[in-house]
Enzyme design. Structure first.
Site, short mmCIF file in Angstrom:
data_model
loop_
_atom_site.label_atom_id
_atom_site.label_comp_id
_atom_site.label_asym_id
_atom_site.label_seq_id
_atom_site.Cartn_x
_atom_site.Cartn_y
_atom_site.Cartn_z
CE LYS A 41 -0.93 -14.89 -32.04
NZ LYS A 41 -0.35 -15.01 -33.28
CB THR A 42 -1.56 -20.02 -29.69
OG1 THR A 42 -0.65 -19.00 -30.25
CG2 THR A 42 -1.40 -21.34 -30.24
CG ASP A 235 -2.21 -17.35 -35.76
OD1 ASP A 235 -2.49 -16.08 -35.46
OD2 ASP A 235 -1.40 -18.14 -35.28
CD GLU A 236 1.61 -14.53 -36.41
OE1 GLU A 236 1.31 -13.34 -36.36
OE2 GLU A 236 2.15 -15.13 -35.57
CD GLN A 266 2.85 -9.31 -32.64
OE1 GLN A 266 3.17 -10.26 -32.71
NE2 GLN A 266 1.89 -9.22 -31.73
NE ARG A 637 7.46 -11.83 -29.86
CZ ARG A 637 6.14 -12.04 -30.08
NH1 ARG A 637 5.64 -13.28 -29.86
NH2 ARG A 637 5.08 -11.08 -29.92
#
Length: 752
Positions: A41-42, A235-236, A266, A637
DNA sequence: AAATCCGCGTTTTTT
DNA sequence: ACGCGGATTT
């Protein structure tokens, strides 16, 4: 058009999958990107920014991208800069953005100036403590941190709900006089708000709340920003709270081009007011959005992905999602059971050495844990094993006394009304000013509605104070006056000047206690950092182009203080050094490492005891579900290797306690774990991680242990996985054993 | 006013 | 185990 013809970037969209492409090239209107972990996504956001600027001729300065942490902002900025030569996009956290806006706009609210101070959590608690004391409330009953958390909750919910009663009822010990307690809370909150205003100070939450207020009361200002930003990206988004949602809405109110990105699985910040409904209700809040799901994972092996997926599916409050990966199966997940926290840390150090021997770099490895105190044991084991490491977060550096003192001086220069800073350093280095004379001064100030600094320059106030305290206050006042011109100085120069004026030698000598902390080195580091900051500001001035909307950084001592108030140690983390990284699971969000260790997979730690006890909310499991998401974040991660450790005993508050393995371990399909052999050991594996009916023992039973031999049960405690027996072994003394591991055999009366 | 000692609560997680 | 606040000395 303010900008020249856009320069196309060859290959900008190469390598994007269909969904990523759709998101990156979405043009106008709301966009919701539901992005699984490792789904790129980044990459999508950065390409999207570049695409808008080059293919749609959007000026970079008309783009606003909000990230969750300063570190994420920095990384995104770097990645965009690699793609785009032109600069000027606002890429920052909500807090940093708001500080920047307020620096320009806060004066419309009346009573505040652009030199406002930002109070961090500990400043906030300090102020609350003072207020509680002044009002004669018992600070053990009304803990400043508790009142502060409650106020924060109130601000983040933007007063929509008033948590007064519920909060006290759930957090307070006795519910008998809840009414009185909530009255006190409300009263203290009023005093706190008034004090902040008088001191020209904002707490973290205020940064958001005050911008909201500016926008609300001055639609012209809101429209100016909302028109300027043609595209807003957040974002987030699953971790945004109510104020942040409102700000997003306001900023997108003119063009309606809002792209948010997130993953409900998340969401790990409900405890600080994050509202998962923001992302779940996006379609309702911003009608007819394009919705893109990113489900292909480019990060992890299928083993790791399957484990994560199996785990998260235990949550009931979620939308199903199918993650897949083209990566191979890879290695199994390793679960290590350790004797205690030191054994655990040593084991991790050893495993890391093994990985390094296999050819991995230290920087490919990260160790995550639930709570900060676990860092200590890990640190010492890594140091002993000579494994290079760096620690993220913990706020360590800025928590040091000498650093806080020096910053307090600087804040006082910028904003003499900052009473918290005044109290902190009025007697640093010591000038004979004690509590008594300070109280006299504070009383005088309170009576005339003055700040402490104002009172300190009043001859009338000074006349009521005698002796050394008086001359001390006078010399402190003179010192602050001498420092005043530094207000507009560069940060590095200002700090050096402050150090010179306060008498570094005396100060250091006074603080030099046994501990042998290199305080001088810390101070030097801050000064060096300030100089680096000044250099960076100069650079930004060079590339600034106000005519095109590209502003330089604020800079100077003012900008420096603003920035360090919002920057945590997390942001100082370098990834170019070859070191193992240690951090909490919360800090780990958004990062990835080839090899990941997660320590402390034990009940009451992960899930944390507080989350287990949590009964608020509609769903009694909601606390557990957030912990599960936290573990999910940790697992996802990992790219190739995943190690999970737990200890049988762990030191808590200076005492060892028995620990049982986390329920989450048993939620990972055992065939994904190393050492799993379906034929012979299934029972044993399951036995280790599932709560099974215990074989019944009774006090007085004769038992036999593999190692300690025969003994008698003195005491039985706990249940399930936590069941343990205190056994007296004639040959080895009295031992307390976890029944789950000890494999005690009961002997009959004949001793068989 | 500063130095020393004792007792207590402490540990989620971060901008 | 450790730091903080309060109490007790110097």
């Amino acid at each position: 058009m303010p900008r020249g013809p856009a320069t196309r970037i060859p290959g900008l969209l190469d390598g994007l999958n269909a969904a990523q492409l759709e998101a990156a090239t979405h043009e106008n209107g709301p966009l919701l990107i539901l992005a699984g972990p490792g789904s790129g996504k980044t990459r999508v956001i950065t390409r999207r920014i570049a695409w808008l600027c080059t293919e749609r001729a959007v000026d970079p300065w008309r783009i606003l991208a909000i990230t969750f942490t300063n570190k994420a902002a920095r990384e995104m900025r770097e990645r965009v800069e690699k793609l785009l030569p032109a600069q000027g996009a606002w890429i920052s956290t909500f807090h940093a953005m708001c500080a920047r806006i307020l620096r320009r706009e806060i004066e419309v609210l009346g009573g505040y100036t652009r030199d406002f101070t930002i109070y961090d959590t500990s400043d906030r608690n300090q102020l609350l403590k003072q207020l509680l004391k002044d009002a004669n409330y018992d600070t053990t009953r009304f803990k400043p941190s508790m009142v502060g958390a409650w106020i924060s909750d109130w601000k983040n919910g933007l007063s929509e709900r008033d948590p007064a009663v519920t909060f006290v009822a759930t957090e307070g010990e006795d519910t008998a006089d809840t009414g009185i307690e909530s009255e006190v809370f409300v009263r203290v909150r009023g005093m706190y708000e008034a004090a902040l205003k008088k001191q020209n100070a904002l707490d973290f939450d205020d940064l958001l709340v005050k911008v909201h207020q500016v926008f609300d009361e001055h639609p012209g200002i809101r429209d100016a920003y909302a028109s300027r930003f043609l595209h807003v990206m957040v974002d987030e988004y699953q971790d945004t709270n109510h104020v942040q949602y409102r700000l997003t809405k306001a900023l997108a109110s003119v063009h309606g081009n809002v792209a948010v990105c997130g993953d409900p699985d998340q969401s790990i910040y409900a405890w600080r007011g994050a509202d998962i409904r923001n992302i779940l209700d996006f379609e309702h809040d911003f009608p007819n959005p394009r919705i893109v799901k990113l489900e292909q994972n480019y990060r992890s092996t299928t083993t790791i992905l399957k484990a994560a997926q199996a785990l998260i599916e235990k949550n009931t409050e979620r939308k199903p999602k199918d993650l897949w990966s083209e990566k191979g199966e890879g290695r199994k997940i390793v679960v290590l059971q350790c004797a205690d926290e030191n054994d655990e840390a040593r084991e991790i150090a050893q495993q890391i050495q093994g990985l390094v021997r296999e050819g991995r770099a230290h920087k490919d490895v990260a160790v995550f844990y639930r709570v900060n105190f676990m860092q200590r044991a890990l640190e010492s084991a890594l140091r002993m094993a000579r494994v290079p490491y760096q620690i993220v977060g913990g706020q360590e550096f800025y928590e040091r006394r000498e650093i806080r003192d020096l910053i307090a001086f600087a804040k006082l220069v910028m904003n003499p009304s900052d009473d918290v800073a005044f109290r902190r350093v009025v007697n640093v280095p010591s000038r004979g000013i004690g509590d008594k004379s300070l109280e006299v001064l504070a009383q005088f100030a309170a009576d005339r509605r003055l700040t402490l600094a104002q009172a300190a320059t009043s001859t009338e106030a000074l006349s009521s104070i005698r002796g050394r305290a008086r001359s001390g206050l006078e010399s402190f006042g003179a010192l602050v006056a001498r420092l005043e011109p530094l207000k507009e100085a560069a940060a590095g120069i200002a700090l050096e000047q402050i150090l010179e004026e306060i008498g570094l030698e005396k100060w250091m000598a006074e603080m030099d206690d046994d501990t042998g902390v290199d305080r001088q080195a810390n101070v030097d580091e801050l000064v060096t950092f300030a100089h680096a900051y000044d250099a960076m500001v100069e650079d930004s001035k060079r590339v600034a182009n106000p005519a095109q909307g590209v502003e330089a950084l604020e800079g100077g001592l003012r900008g420096f203080l603003q920035d360090i108030a919002l920057v945590s140690d997390t942001d100082a983390m370098k990834d170019d050094t070859d070191k193992v990284t240690l951090m909490t699971l919360h800090s780990a969000k958004g990062l990835e490492y080839p090899a990941v260790f997660i320590a402390g997979l034990e009940e009451e730690l992960l899930p944390h005891a507080r989350a287990i006890a949590e009964t608020t909310g509609s769903n009694p499991e909601s606390g557990i579900e957030e912990e599960r998401r936290l573990f999910y974040v940790g697992i996802t991660r990992a790219e190739e290797r995943l190690f999970l450790t737990h200890a049988q005993q762990r030191m808590f508050f200076g005492e060892y306690g028995f620990r049982s393995p986390s329920r989450f371990l048993s939620e990972i399909p055992p065939q994904l774990l190393e050492g799993y052999e379906p034929d012979r050991e299934e029972d044993e594996m399951l036995g280790a991680y599932e709560t099974k009916a215990e074989e019944s023992f009774a006090v007085g039973d004769r038992v036999e242990h593999d190692h300690f031999g025969r003994g008698t049960i003195d005491r039985l405690q706990g249940a399930g996985v936590n069941a343990r027996a205190t056994v007296h072994f004639p040959a080895h003394g009295t031992k307390t054993l976890l029944l789950q591991y000890a494999k005690l055999k009961r002997l009959n009366k004949e001793g068989r």
